[in-house]
Write a protein that holds these residues in place. Structure first.
Motif, short mmCIF file in Angstrom:
data_model
loop_
_atom_site.label_atom_id
_atom_site.label_comp_id
_atom_site.label_asym_id
_atom_site.label_seq_id
_atom_site.Cartn_x
_atom_site.Cartn_y
_atom_site.Cartn_z
N GLY A 169 51.73 39.51 39.91
CA GLY A 169 52.36 39.82 41.19
C GLY A 169 51.32 40.18 42.24
N GLY A 170 51.65 39.96 43.49
CA GLY A 170 50.73 40.23 44.59
C GLY A 170 50.30 41.68 44.68
N LEU A 171 51.21 42.62 44.38
CA LEU A 171 50.85 44.04 44.45
C LEU A 171 49.88 44.42 43.34
CD1 LEU A 171 54.31 45.60 45.42
CD2 LEU A 171 52.34 45.12 46.90
N LEU A 172 50.06 43.85 42.16
CA LEU A 172 49.13 44.12 41.06
C LEU A 172 47.76 43.54 41.37
CD1 LEU A 172 48.48 45.24 38.29
CD2 LEU A 172 49.45 43.18 37.28
N ILE A 173 47.72 42.34 41.93
CA ILE A 173 46.44 41.74 42.31
C ILE A 173 45.75 42.61 43.35
CG2 ILE A 173 45.35 39.77 43.46
CD1 ILE A 173 47.52 37.98 42.14
N ALA A 174 46.50 43.11 44.34
CA ALA A 174 45.92 43.99 45.36
C ALA A 174 45.33 45.24 44.71
CB ALA A 174 46.96 44.36 46.41
N ASP A 175 46.05 45.81 43.74
CA ASP A 175 45.55 47.01 43.06
C ASP A 175 44.26 46.72 42.29
OD1 ASP A 175 45.95 49.81 42.36
OD2 ASP A 175 46.32 49.06 40.32
N ILE A 176 44.17 45.56 41.68
CA ILE A 176 42.94 45.19 40.95
C ILE A 176 41.78 45.07 41.92
CG2 ILE A 176 41.83 43.32 39.66
CD1 ILE A 176 44.63 42.86 38.33
N ILE A 177 42.02 44.43 43.07
CA ILE A 177 40.94 44.27 44.06
C ILE A 177 40.52 45.64 44.60
CG2 ILE A 177 40.37 43.34 46.34
CD1 ILE A 177 42.25 40.96 45.63
N LYS A 178 41.47 46.55 44.81
CA LYS A 178 41.15 47.91 45.28
C LYS A 178 40.15 48.59 44.37
CE LYS A 178 45.60 49.19 46.87
NZ LYS A 178 46.74 50.07 46.71
N ARG A 179 40.28 48.31 43.09
CA ARG A 179 39.45 48.99 42.09
C ARG A 179 38.16 48.24 41.77
NH1 ARG A 179 43.58 49.91 37.47
NH2 ARG A 179 41.65 50.48 36.42
N ALA A 180 37.92 47.14 42.45
CA ALA A 180 36.69 46.37 42.20
C ALA A 180 35.48 47.25 42.50
CB ALA A 180 36.66 45.11 43.04
N PRO A 181 34.47 47.19 41.65
CA PRO A 181 33.32 48.07 41.82
C PRO A 181 32.36 47.70 42.96
CG PRO A 181 33.03 46.67 39.90
CD PRO A 181 34.41 46.40 40.43
N LYS A 182 32.51 46.53 43.54
CA LYS A 182 31.60 46.17 44.63
C LYS A 182 32.27 45.24 45.62
CE LYS A 182 29.27 42.10 42.74
NZ LYS A 182 27.98 41.49 42.43
N ARG A 183 31.74 45.20 46.82
CA ARG A 183 32.20 44.28 47.86
C ARG A 183 31.33 43.03 47.81
NH1 ARG A 183 36.84 45.86 50.88
NH2 ARG A 183 36.17 44.22 52.28
N GLY A 184 31.62 42.10 48.68
CA GLY A 184 30.82 40.88 48.77
C GLY A 184 31.22 39.81 47.77
N LEU A 185 32.34 39.98 47.12
CA LEU A 185 32.82 38.99 46.16
C LEU A 185 33.73 37.98 46.84
CD1 LEU A 185 33.81 41.38 43.24
CD2 LEU A 185 31.79 39.92 43.34
N LYS A 186 33.78 36.80 46.30
CA LYS A 186 34.77 35.81 46.72
C LYS A 186 35.91 35.91 45.71
CE LYS A 186 35.60 30.88 47.24
NZ LYS A 186 35.05 29.53 47.10
N TYR A 187 37.14 35.90 46.23
CA TYR A 187 38.31 35.98 45.37
C TYR A 187 39.14 34.71 45.48
CZ TYR A 187 37.48 40.96 44.83
OH TYR A 187 36.93 42.18 44.52
N ILE A 188 39.56 34.20 44.36
CA ILE A 188 40.53 33.12 44.31
C ILE A 188 41.77 33.72 43.65
CG2 ILE A 188 41.08 30.81 43.43
CD1 ILE A 188 38.00 30.30 43.48
N LEU A 189 42.86 33.73 44.39
CA LEU A 189 44.04 34.49 43.99
C LEU A 189 45.27 33.59 43.94
CD1 LEU A 189 43.32 37.37 46.52
CD2 LEU A 189 42.63 37.29 44.11
N GLN A 190 46.09 33.78 42.93
CA GLN A 190 47.33 33.02 42.83
C GLN A 190 48.44 33.99 42.43
OE1 GLN A 190 49.28 31.64 39.69
NE2 GLN A 190 50.63 31.68 41.47
#
Length: 137
Positions: free
Chosen positions: A18-39
């Protein structure tokens, strides 16, 4: 992502949630500067709202279809981007997608049903969906 060694990683794919779970995972990412491919499977509009409100830009969007379901695939990276409510659903980059006419019809049907159901109840607010429908015209 908080348990993944991010050394040398520049792209992260998160799909089938789900979109909200994906957002929560990105929030917890340890660094910025990543490219994300999301579905996202659901609430893709809320995922896009999170991205836009948290320093990301949508670099590409594509639609994919399987059976009667249409999936939105979003590529995002660091950046700022202005957006409208309609952009959360269709995005500027989807208009040229070959599946866009079908996707647009599905949205119109969905929003039309919401408007009809809300009008049946007292004090129903349909302005949000009516405005979205006007944007699809």
């Amino acid at each position: 992502l908080d348990s993944v060694d991010m050394e040398g990683i520049d792209t992260v794919i998160i799909a089938g949630m789900g979109g909200l779970l994906i957002a929560d995972i990105i929030k917890r990412a340890p660094k910025r500067g990543l490219k994300y491919i999301l579905q996202p499977m659901t609430l893709g509009e809320e995922l896009k709202r999170f991205l836009f409100d948290n320093g990301f830009t949508v670099t590409a969007e594509k639609l994919a279809a399987e059976d009667k379901k249409i999936y939105n695939i979003i590529s995002a990276s660091d950046g700022e981007e202005e957006y409208s409510e309609l952009d959360l659903y269709i995005g500027k980059k989807l208009i040229c997608d070959p599946l866009f006419p079908l996707y647009r019809e599905k949205l119109k049907n969905k929003w039309g049903k919401i408007i009809r159901e809300r009008k049946k109840s007292e004090n129903a607010d349909t302005a949000y969906y009516e405005e979205l429908m006007e944007g699809l015209a």
